[in-house]
Design a protein around this motif. Structure first.
Motif, PDB file in Angstrom:
ATOM      1  N   ALA A 105       0.783  -1.322  -0.027  1.00 28.22           N
ATOM      2  CA  ALA A 105       0.056   0.171   0.027  1.00 28.22           C
ATOM      3  C   ALA A 105       1.326   1.476  -0.534  1.00 28.22           C
ATOM      4  O   ALA A 105       0.589   1.984  -0.618  1.00 28.22           O
ATOM      5  N   SER A 119       2.208   2.063  -3.498  1.00 26.01           N
ATOM      6  CA  SER A 119       1.831   2.040  -4.269  1.00 26.01           C
ATOM      7  C   SER A 119       1.577   3.591  -4.336  1.00 26.01           C
ATOM      8  O   SER A 119       1.632   4.347  -5.127  1.00 26.01           O
ATOM      9  N   ALA A 120       2.062   4.802  -3.530  1.00 29.13           N
ATOM     10  CA  ALA A 120       1.871   5.852  -3.760  1.00 29.13           C
ATOM     11  C   ALA A 120       3.364   6.508  -3.164  1.00 29.13           C
ATOM     12  O   ALA A 120       3.806   7.876  -3.924  1.00 29.13           O
ATOM     13  N   THR A 141       6.041   6.895  -6.344  1.00 31.98           N
ATOM     14  CA  THR A 141       6.282   7.590  -7.604  1.00 31.98           C
ATOM     15  C   THR A 141       7.394   8.240  -8.147  1.00 31.98           C
ATOM     16  O   THR A 141       8.695   8.864  -7.636  1.00 31.98           O
ATOM     17  N   TYR A 165      -3.094  17.642  -4.128  1.00 29.73           N
ATOM     18  CA  TYR A 165      -1.853  16.309  -3.458  1.00 29.73           C
ATOM     19  C   TYR A 165      -0.542  17.055  -3.554  1.00 29.73           C
ATOM     20  O   TYR A 165      -0.179  17.944  -4.123  1.00 29.73           O
ATOM     21  N   SER A 167      -2.744   7.544  -6.330  1.00 28.49           N
ATOM     22  CA  SER A 167      -2.513   6.867  -4.710  1.00 28.49           C
ATOM     23  C   SER A 167      -1.836   7.985  -3.841  1.00 28.49           C
ATOM     24  O   SER A 167      -0.844   8.338  -4.450  1.00 28.49           O
ATOM     25  N   TYR A 168      -2.207   7.681  -2.778  1.00 27.46           N
ATOM     26  CA  TYR A 168      -1.936   8.941  -1.804  1.00 27.46           C
ATOM     27  C   TYR A 168      -1.692   7.880  -0.669  1.00 27.46           C
ATOM     28  O   TYR A 168      -2.171   7.875  -0.196  1.00 27.46           O
ATOM     29  N   SER A 183     -10.085   6.985   1.669  1.00 28.16           N
ATOM     30  CA  SER A 183      -9.575   7.160   0.589  1.00 28.16           C
ATOM     31  C   SER A 183      -8.000   6.267   0.407  1.00 28.16           C
ATOM     32  O   SER A 183      -7.884   6.176  -1.029  1.00 28.16           O
ATOM     33  N   VAL A 225      -4.462   5.031   0.116  1.00 26.85           N
ATOM     34  CA  VAL A 225      -3.566   3.363   0.502  1.00 26.85           C
ATOM     35  C   VAL A 225      -3.248   3.229   1.366  1.00 26.85           C
ATOM     36  O   VAL A 225      -3.436   2.207   1.749  1.00 26.85           O
TER      37      VAL A 225
END
Length: 604
Positions: free
Chosen positions: A9, A12-13, A15, A49, A81-82, A155, A157
């Motif tokens: 999880a 996935s945040a 990048t 974000y 995804s954050y 919401s 991740v």
């Protein structure tokens, strides 16, 4: 190994975005423009974000690290995804610069330190952080986005709960807590093995960790409770929510049983839960914990003592409740109290009704949610069968509560109650702080005062008087509330009272009777340190009692519809009444069997 490095999880945040931005090591941020938010096209659907760049992009200014970020909205693309960041804002006057794009944003010290610790070496982290992602200067946007915060954190991740930098052996505390719950599950509650595991824990460092500001912040309950994936971070060490919260709950329960300690952090606030309909939420433990502990929590805005729970309610708008920072604190508190009464949950106020020391114009039937504190459960309970509780308008303006009531008797005189320092529950005398002589003398004086008042009535035998002295003195003690369902501990507490009163003599084989009495009295005396008694009052009839707040001669001792226990009301001079205190009365049978008529009173 780090929880984050193992968490899909969290990964996935991360990048590659912005990692190729030219580094700005030589940039002089002192000459840069101050960052200003660009308005969101629709705050009810859009989010901003924060992209936290890798450490390699940091700037050093006079030995201080300045992190670099980008802030973008999802107006023109799907949201990424954050990770949600939960942290304590800290002192708003202490600021540190950070770069947002090519402009300077002055973040609170706590936030800047958190971001510096959380940075990756070569990846950008996508965050949602309230202080930056919401334009705090725009009341309309802030109101709309705060209303969405429950869903925003749910919401994410993953939610990272930043406790603070490493200090006071926090690494050791987290290391030991990581396995404490699991290790305890293999042995019986308070077994010898359980006691050994507890004794091996670094209590000083664990207590220092739990005393950090994050645990007192009013918003964090919602922020971490609504997401299944929560990782606590302290310095460079992290731990999963389940391991920390479950171990902390067992730690404090064990500490209370073995050492007499008491936790005020209420770790159940941090356990995972899903939003509930308003009516169900008010019947859930989350409500009593959230709204019964305002005096122990902190918020930069007092309205957030109400708003911070809206995310836990999935039909909040249907209840006509909206976050609105243009409204006064009194308006926000009153609207929420109205909603609770409309939902038929007036009993939620049993720990909350008391005069506000801050908002003098707040109606007495509206709790000051920032000052609420848990009070001991009263010895007896009574709910009027004839029950009316409704909001009405009054001629002089404003709203009032119409409620069924029985006015039993008037207060004739009062005496001051216990003034002990707030302390902890003493279930065991080992490793406990001693009770000083002044505290003992004050308790003796208080008990003698009640005993004298009861004795003048010539109505009760000595055994009844002693039991009443015990019940009245401990009735508003939170310590007694903690053990209310444990018959053995309640009996032990009563025996401790009897020892203190000299009603129990030491066994023949005790070499030092004075030390024995001191140790055996400790549980009773220490329980009174959490007492909420302000006044002892007497009436013209054979009813006496203790109150949580100041009462005065002429006040009415009443029973209110839908509310347990006894309440003291004061006439305002225009046919209306104000709530001044919850109380415990004796003899209860006289109150219960009172032949006063049931009437409807208007409370302002």
């Amino acid at each position: 190994m780090s929880c984050r490095s193992q968490s899909d999880a969290y990964k996935s945040a991360l990048t590659e975005r912005f990692t190729d931005i030219t580094e700005s090591k030589l940039l002089d941020i002192r000459n840069l423009e101050v960052f200003k938010h660009q308005p969101l096209q629709d705050p009810s659907t859009e989010l901003r974000y924060l992209y936290l760049l890798p450490r390699t992009h940091n700037i050093d200014i006079d030995g201080q690290t300045v992190v670099r970020c980008e802030l973008l909205s999802d107006a023109d693309e799907q949201g990424p995804s954050y990770a949600g960041l939960s942290y304590a804002w800290g002192d708003a006057q202490i600021r540190r610069p950070m770069l947002v794009g090519d402009k300077v944003f002055h973040a609170t010290e706590n936030l800047a330190v958190a971001l510096e610790h959380l940075q990756e070496e070569d990846k950008t982290i996508t965050f949602w952080i309230d202080a930056i992602c919401i334009d705090q200067s725009n009341s309309n946007e802030k109101s709309v986005q705060v209303q969405r915060m429950g869903d925003i954190f749910a919401s994410a991740v993953v939610v990272l709960a930043w406790i603070g930098p490493a200090a006071d052996d926090s690494d050791l505390a987290l290391q030991k807590l990581e396995r404490f719950d699991e290790d305890c599950s293999s042995c019986g509650w308070l077994s010898y093995e359980h006691g050994e595991l507890f004794a091996a824990l670094p209590s000083v460092s664990i207590k220092a960790l739990c005393a950090r500001p994050w645990f007192k912040r009013v918003w964090v309950g919602q922020e971490v409770a609504l997401n299944e994936q929560v990782i606590f971070v302290c310095g460079q060490r992290d731990i999963h929510r389940r391991q920390l919260v479950d171990s902390a709950l067992i730690y404090w329960a064990t500490s209370a049983a073995l050492r007499g300690d008491s936790s005020s952090s209420h770790y159940t606030r941090f356990q995972h839960t899903k939003p509930l309909p308003f009516h169900e939420f008010l019947n859930h433990d989350d409500a009593s914990i959230s709204f019964g502990t305002g005096s122990e929590l902190e918020s930069s805005d007092p309205r957030d003592f109400v708003y911070s729970s809206f995310g836990r309610i999935n039909d909040i708008e249907e209840c006509a409740l909206h976050v609105d920072y243009t409204k006064s604190v009194e308006e926000v508190y009153t609207e929420f109290a109205e909603a609770i009464i409309r939902a038929g949950q007036i009993d939620l106020f049993e720990d909350a009704w008391r005069p506000s020391s801050t908002y003098r114009n707040l109606p007495s039937w509206v709790p000051d949610w920032s000052e609420t504190s848990m009070c001991g459960i009263l010895e007896n309970s009574l709910v009027l069968k004839y029950d009316i509780a409704e909001i009405c308008e009054i001629e002089r303006g404003g709203k009032a509560l119409r409620i069924s009531a029985q006015r039993s008797v008037r207060v004739s005189c009062i005496e001051n109650g216990l003034q002990l320092q707030q302390g902890v529950l003493g279930l065991n005398v080992s490793e406990s702080a001693s009770i000083n002589l002044q505290e003992e003398e004050e308790v003796i004086s208080f008990l003698n005062m009640i005993q004298g008042a009861l004795g003048r009535k010539n109505r009760w035998c000595s055994e009844e008087v002693d039991k009443t002295l015990f019940n009245l003195s401990t009735s508003m003690s939170f310590a007694r509330y903690m053990i209310r369902d444990n018959e053995q501990l309640l009996n032990n507490l009563y025996i401790s009272y009897q020892v203190f009163r000299g009603l129990v003599t030491p066994p023949d084989d005790i070499p030092d009777p004075q030390s024995w009495r001191k140790d055996a009295s400790y549980a009773y005396l220490n329980s009174l340190r959490s007492s909420n008694i302000k006044n002892f009052f007497m009436t013209s009839q054979d009813i006496v009692g203790v109150s949580r707040d100041d009462v005065q001669p002429g006040d009415w001792v009443c029973v209110l519809g839908g509310m347990q226990g006894v309440w003291v009301l004061r006439e305002t001079g225009d046919g209306h009444y104000r709530i001044v205190s919850v109380a415990e009365g004796f003899p209860w049978e006289d109150i219960k069997n009172n032949d006063a008529p049931v009437e409807v009173l208007t409370i302002v």
